[in-house]
Design an enzyme around this catalytic site. Structure first.
Site, short mmCIF file in Angstrom:
data_model
loop_
_atom_site.label_atom_id
_atom_site.label_comp_id
_atom_site.label_asym_id
_atom_site.label_seq_id
_atom_site.Cartn_x
_atom_site.Cartn_y
_atom_site.Cartn_z
N SER A 191 -19.63 -41.40 5.60
CA SER A 191 -20.85 -40.92 5.66
C SER A 191 -21.97 -41.65 5.66
O SER A 191 -23.15 -41.35 6.10
CB SER A 191 -21.22 -39.87 4.29
OG SER A 191 -21.18 -40.72 3.13
N HIS B 275 -16.41 -36.82 9.81
CA HIS B 275 -16.89 -36.49 8.32
C HIS B 275 -16.42 -35.40 7.77
O HIS B 275 -16.94 -34.33 8.05
CB HIS B 275 -18.55 -36.81 8.42
CG HIS B 275 -18.91 -36.97 6.96
ND1 HIS B 275 -20.38 -36.53 6.87
CD2 HIS B 275 -18.59 -37.23 5.84
CE1 HIS B 275 -20.63 -36.73 5.58
NE2 HIS B 275 -19.46 -37.12 4.84
N GLU C 264 -18.19 -33.16 10.47
CA GLU C 264 -19.30 -33.66 11.26
C GLU C 264 -18.35 -34.50 12.37
O GLU C 264 -17.74 -35.60 11.87
CB GLU C 264 -20.22 -34.25 10.88
CG GLU C 264 -21.12 -33.28 9.92
CD GLU C 264 -22.21 -34.04 9.15
OE1 GLU C 264 -23.22 -33.57 9.28
OE2 GLU C 264 -22.13 -35.11 8.48
N ASN D 90 -25.79 -34.60 5.31
CA ASN D 90 -26.47 -35.46 4.15
C ASN D 90 -27.88 -35.73 4.17
O ASN D 90 -28.74 -36.07 3.28
CB ASN D 90 -25.58 -36.81 4.13
CG ASN D 90 -24.31 -36.82 3.45
OD1 ASN D 90 -24.10 -35.80 3.05
ND2 ASN D 90 -23.81 -37.95 3.35
N1 3HC Z 1 -10.28 -29.45 -4.87
C1 3HC Z 1 -9.59 -28.45 -4.34
N2 3HC Z 1 -10.00 -26.92 -4.41
C2 3HC Z 1 -10.87 -26.92 -5.24
C3 3HC Z 1 -11.74 -27.86 -5.80
C4 3HC Z 1 -11.15 -29.17 -5.66
N3 3HC Z 1 -12.05 -30.31 -6.17
N4 3HC Z 1 -12.93 -27.26 -6.39
C5 3HC Z 1 -12.67 -25.74 -6.28
N5 3HC Z 1 -11.77 -25.73 -5.30
C6 3HC Z 1 -11.27 -24.36 -5.00
C7 3HC Z 1 -10.79 -23.53 -6.21
O1 3HC Z 1 -9.34 -23.63 -6.35
C8 3HC Z 1 -11.06 -21.96 -5.58
O2 3HC Z 1 -10.21 -21.86 -4.69
P1 3HC Z 1 -10.04 -20.03 -4.31
O3 3HC Z 1 -11.14 -19.52 -4.34
O4 3HC Z 1 -9.31 -19.95 -2.95
O5 3HC Z 1 -8.96 -19.51 -5.43
C9 3HC Z 1 -12.54 -22.42 -4.73
O6 3HC Z 1 -12.50 -23.65 -4.71
C10 3HC Z 1 -13.75 -21.84 -5.44
O7 3HC Z 1 -13.49 -22.54 -6.95
P2 3HC Z 1 -14.27 -22.03 -8.23
O8 3HC Z 1 -14.06 -20.66 -8.20
O9 3HC Z 1 -13.33 -22.79 -9.24
O10 3HC Z 1 -15.49 -22.56 -8.17
P3 3HC Z 1 -16.78 -22.19 -7.19
O11 3HC Z 1 -16.66 -20.76 -6.76
O12 3HC Z 1 -17.89 -22.56 -7.83
O13 3HC Z 1 -16.66 -23.31 -5.86
C11 3HC Z 1 -17.05 -25.35 -4.83
C12 3HC Z 1 -16.34 -24.65 -6.43
C13 3HC Z 1 -16.17 -24.90 -3.86
C14 3HC Z 1 -17.03 -26.70 -5.15
C15 3HC Z 1 -18.29 -24.55 -4.56
O14 3HC Z 1 -19.18 -24.54 -5.75
C16 3HC Z 1 -19.23 -25.31 -3.32
O15 3HC Z 1 -18.82 -24.89 -2.44
N6 3HC Z 1 -20.07 -26.20 -3.93
C17 3HC Z 1 -20.83 -26.87 -3.02
C18 3HC Z 1 -19.92 -28.09 -2.39
C19 3HC Z 1 -20.82 -29.14 -1.54
O16 3HC Z 1 -21.86 -28.93 -1.16
N7 3HC Z 1 -19.86 -30.05 -1.09
C20 3HC Z 1 -20.35 -30.99 -0.12
C21 3HC Z 1 -20.82 -32.20 -0.81
S1 3HC Z 1 -21.77 -33.44 0.10
C22 3HC Z 1 -20.54 -34.28 0.77
O17 3HC Z 1 -19.28 -34.06 0.50
C23 3HC Z 1 -20.80 -35.36 1.80
C24 3HC Z 1 -20.42 -36.78 1.38
O18 3HC Z 1 -20.70 -37.58 2.19
C25 3HC Z 1 -21.14 -37.15 -0.04
#
Ligand code: 3HC
Length: 285
Positions: free
Chosen positions: A120, A141, A153, A192
């Site tokens: 990233s 990405h 991306e 990001n």
């Molecule tokens: N690994 C795999 N699956 C996961 C997981 C993980 N670490 N965390 C959650 N899940 C799955 C769960 O199994 C669940 O699946 P299902 O609905 O199909 O049964 C689904 O995701 C939803 O999980 P939860 O019900 O436990 O919790 P949430 O509804 O709060 O979802 C989340 C969790 C998907 C992480 C959601 O909160 C989310 O989308 N958050 C935002 C994440 C985000 O913005 N990511 C980008 C970060 S920036 C980045 O990555 C860039 C880098 O360069 C830094």
């Protein structure tokens, strides 16, 4: 070209889930890491994840069995790379290490193989020359957690060919992801940059005492419909990663506004890195 075999380098948080996404997409996939324990931990996590998918009725036993069969692990890069049509590098975010990997990949992969980096912070132009095939190099990405987040991306460098962009776009689609094309290399790409702006504002609001981190997170979730608030998200991504992204952005822009926020610097100095260390903005069990 048709991509059939994918090599993912790095069995960390991102690499292991990218590899499983590739296997679920029907690709013969090798997950490579120099650390045997990292490979074992990845396998255990992916097997547990697969079992929970089946238990929840989200995937069938056959689907997870065939994905796990398509996914192998390997510690030696040369044997892992020999049949790859596409390499997705998700190793540590260090330019010297990535340059070394891309130089090696230029020697040990088939001539036609496309080399992508999940970085990233490091645009692919920084490693393209080392590979000796800049037209077949780009960023792919993915987002954390990579098995869940849809966006990929695809960032082209000045030499990336249309054929490369088309091939990796097709792969992202087959992984059931949503590819977006970034036509120019720019620090932070699209997501990001937007996340950084939100985080900065949230950190300023908290620092100036306008609202608690809990209420800022609640506002993001309930007023803006974000799945997580910015502090929860930073804790999930890792405050060391947030710090590193800001430093890498500053190194490119030379704009002091891009330096890591003091609250992030403070947390990192205290070893409070988010979920992975048991405490960040919030405590974790
Ligand atoms: N690994 C795999 N699956 C996961 C997981 C993980 N670490 N965390 C959650 N899940 C799955 C769960 O199994 C669940 O699946 P299902 O609905 O199909 O049964 C689904 O995701 C939803 O999980 P939860 O019900 O436990 O919790 P949430 O509804 O709060 O979802 C989340 C969790 C998907 C992480 C959601 O909160 C989310 O989308 N958050 C935002 C994440 C985000 O913005 N990511 C980008 C970060 S920036 C980045 O990555 C860039 C880098 O360069 C830094």
């Amino acid at each position: 070209m048709t991509i059939q075999r994918i090599l993912v380098i790095g069995a960390g948080t991102m690499g292991r889930q990218i590899a499983m996404s590739c296997a679920l997409g029907g690709y013969t996939t090798v997950l490579q890491d120099i650390s045997g324990p990292a490979l074992d931990a990845a396998r255990t996590e992916l097997e547990n994840w697969s079992a929970s998918r089946v238990a929840k009725g989200k995937l069938s036993q056959d689907e997870v069995d065939s994905a796990l069969q398509l996914l192998s692990q390997e510690s030696d890069l040369t044997s892992a790379a020999k049949d790859a049509d596409l390499v997705i590098e998700a190793a540590v975010e260090r330019l010297d290490i990535k340059e070394q990997i891309f130089a090696q990949l230029g020697q040990i992969t088939a001539e036609h193989a496309i080399l992508a980096t999940n970085s990233s912070t490091l645009p692919s132009s920084k490693v393209a020359a080392a590979s000796g095939r800049p037209d077949r190099v780009c960023n792919m990405h993915f987002f954390n957690p990579a098995l869940v987040m849809k966006c990929v991306e695809i960032v082209r460098n000045a030499d990336t060919s249309d054929a490369t962009v088309n091939a990796v776009t097709e792969v992202a689609q087959r992984l059931n992801k949503q590819p977006v094309l970034v036509n120019k290399e720019i620090p932070g790409f699209i997501a990001n940059r937007m996340m950084g702006a939100i985080n900065k504002e949230a950190l300023n609001l908290a620092q100036s005492g306008v609202a608690s981190i809990e209420d800022i997170d609640t506002t993001a979730r309930t007023a803006l419909g974000h799945p997580m608030g910015p502090f929860e998200l930073m804790d999930m991504v890792g405050l060391d990663v947030v710090d590193f992204i800001a430093q890498a952005t500053y190194a490119e822009t030379d704009d002091e506004a891009d330096l890591p926020h003091p609250l992030i610097v403070e947390k990192v100095a205290a070893g409070k890195l988010g979920r992975k260390s048991g405490e960040g903005f919030y405590p974790y069990n």
